[in-house]
Design a protein around this motif. Sequence first.
Motif, PDB file in Angstrom:
ATOM      1  N   GLU A  51       0.833  -1.205   0.000  1.00 22.08           N
ATOM      2  CA  GLU A  51       0.000   0.000   0.000  1.00 22.08           C
ATOM      3  C   GLU A  51       0.871   1.261   0.000  1.00 22.08           C
ATOM      4  OE1 GLU A  51       1.062  -1.307   3.943  1.00 22.08           O
ATOM      5  OE2 GLU A  51      -0.030  -2.399   2.413  1.00 22.08           O
ATOM      6  N   VAL A  52       2.010   1.213   0.662  1.00 19.47           N
ATOM      7  CA  VAL A  52       2.937   2.348   0.661  1.00 19.47           C
ATOM      8  C   VAL A  52       3.554   2.490  -0.729  1.00 19.47           C
ATOM      9  CG1 VAL A  52       5.058   3.302   1.662  1.00 19.47           C
ATOM     10  CG2 VAL A  52       3.424   2.087   3.120  1.00 19.47           C
ATOM     11  N   TYR A  53       3.953   1.378  -1.304  1.00 20.43           N
ATOM     12  CA  TYR A  53       4.533   1.381  -2.646  1.00 20.43           C
ATOM     13  C   TYR A  53       3.545   1.956  -3.661  1.00 20.43           C
ATOM     14  CZ  TYR A  53       6.663  -0.336  -6.965  1.00 20.43           C
ATOM     15  OH  TYR A  53       7.196  -0.423  -8.223  1.00 20.43           O
ATOM     16  N   GLN A  54       2.288   1.523  -3.593  1.00 18.10           N
ATOM     17  CA  GLN A  54       1.269   2.038  -4.519  1.00 18.10           C
ATOM     18  C   GLN A  54       1.032   3.532  -4.300  1.00 18.10           C
ATOM     19  OE1 GLN A  54      -0.046   0.436  -7.167  1.00 18.10           O
ATOM     20  NE2 GLN A  54       1.349  -1.217  -6.598  1.00 18.10           N
ATOM     21  N   ALA A  55       1.056   3.970  -3.054  1.00 17.36           N
ATOM     22  CA  ALA A  55       0.906   5.400  -2.759  1.00 17.36           C
ATOM     23  C   ALA A  55       2.078   6.198  -3.321  1.00 17.36           C
ATOM     24  CB  ALA A  55       0.778   5.616  -1.247  1.00 17.36           C
ATOM     25  N   MET A  56       3.275   5.638  -3.217  1.00 13.20           N
ATOM     26  CA  MET A  56       4.456   6.306  -3.785  1.00 13.20           C
ATOM     27  C   MET A  56       4.348   6.411  -5.306  1.00 13.20           C
ATOM     28  SD  MET A  56       6.674   7.484  -1.624  1.00 13.20           S
ATOM     29  CE  MET A  56       8.047   7.689  -2.752  1.00 13.20           C
ATOM     30  N   LEU A  57       3.887   5.349  -5.949  1.00 11.92           N
ATOM     31  CA  LEU A  57       3.700   5.391  -7.400  1.00 11.92           C
ATOM     32  C   LEU A  57       2.685   6.466  -7.787  1.00 11.92           C
ATOM     33  CD1 LEU A  57       3.629   1.585  -8.337  1.00 11.92           C
ATOM     34  CD2 LEU A  57       5.455   3.235  -8.834  1.00 11.92           C
ATOM     35  N   ALA A  58       1.607   6.552  -7.032  1.00 13.66           N
ATOM     36  CA  ALA A  58       0.577   7.561  -7.313  1.00 13.66           C
ATOM     37  C   ALA A  58       1.121   8.973  -7.085  1.00 13.66           C
ATOM     38  CB  ALA A  58      -0.651   7.314  -6.441  1.00 13.66           C
ATOM     39  N   LEU A  59       1.874   9.163  -6.018  1.00  9.49           N
ATOM     40  CA  LEU A  59       2.482  10.468  -5.741  1.00  9.49           C
ATOM     41  C   LEU A  59       3.460  10.847  -6.846  1.00  9.49           C
ATOM     42  CD1 LEU A  59       2.957  12.890  -3.867  1.00  9.49           C
ATOM     43  CD2 LEU A  59       4.649  11.491  -2.650  1.00  9.49           C
ATOM     44  N   THR A 167       9.446  13.700  -3.824  1.00  4.73           N
ATOM     45  CA  THR A 167       9.157  12.291  -4.122  1.00  4.73           C
ATOM     46  C   THR A 167      10.424  11.515  -4.447  1.00  4.73           C
ATOM     47  OG1 THR A 167       6.974  12.933  -4.940  1.00  4.73           O
ATOM     48  CG2 THR A 167       7.754  10.748  -5.549  1.00  4.73           C
ATOM     49  N   ILE A 168      11.296  12.066  -5.295  1.00  5.87           N
ATOM     50  CA  ILE A 168      12.514  11.324  -5.638  1.00  5.87           C
ATOM     51  C   ILE A 168      13.407  11.173  -4.406  1.00  5.87           C
ATOM     52  CG2 ILE A 168      13.820  13.312  -6.545  1.00  5.87           C
ATOM     53  CD1 ILE A 168      14.045   9.581  -7.628  1.00  5.87           C
ATOM     54  N   ASN A 169      13.401  12.154  -3.528  1.00  3.85           N
ATOM     55  CA  ASN A 169      14.167  12.007  -2.288  1.00  3.85           C
ATOM     56  C   ASN A 169      13.605  10.876  -1.426  1.00  3.85           C
ATOM     57  OD1 ASN A 169      16.476  14.027  -1.560  1.00  3.85           O
ATOM     58  ND2 ASN A 169      15.062  15.150  -2.873  1.00  3.85           N
ATOM     59  N   ALA A 170      12.299  10.721  -1.404  1.00  4.47           N
ATOM     60  CA  ALA A 170      11.693   9.603  -0.665  1.00  4.47           C
ATOM     61  C   ALA A 170      12.076   8.275  -1.319  1.00  4.47           C
ATOM     62  CB  ALA A 170      10.180   9.752  -0.613  1.00  4.47           C
TER      63      ALA A 170
END
Length: 185
Positions: A51-59, A167-170
């Motif tokens: 769920e975190v990975y999918q949120a990161m992709l969406a962000l 985002t890229i820093n995350a």
Amino acid sequence: MTTQTSQKTQVTPTAQETQTAASGTAAAAAAAPGAAHRHGPRLSWAKLAPEVYQAMLALDAAATQGLDPTLVELVKIRASQLNHCAFCIDKHIKDARQAGETEQRIYLLDAWEEATGFYSPEEQAALALTEAVTLLTEGFVPDAVYDRAAALFAPAELARLLALITTINAWNRFGVSTRMTPGRA
């Protein structure tokens, strides 16, 4: 074990002493700041926290909307260079090539300030902002850096650029902390 030869004394360590010394040296090297690690990834965070990975992709997708794809990849590569994220550097160089970026500009990115003739004023402003936001521990984002970007990007573009840099820093922090392996993207 001691062996006498003329006037010199030579000490030969036992096998256990040699192994202990080697283990201590390896442990000291591993504990040293900046020491190269000798093992692969720590865990697959994307599988363990989907769920975190999918949120990161969406962000990531939301942050790049409306921004030039080449600029996006330059920003991602530069932040990844600063954060020493080998996985992301590898991935985004490949993505930059697919977006039409030239090899020369990719090679010069680490020294973009010295190679200003290769980057547009917008790219230079975005790269300066990328460095300031990525290196927050060295101080705040200087007004001059922010104002330079604000003068060249519409407010909505600037907001997305800041989101992209964040985002890229995350992504870099996930990549570095879990030791993601380059070449697998």
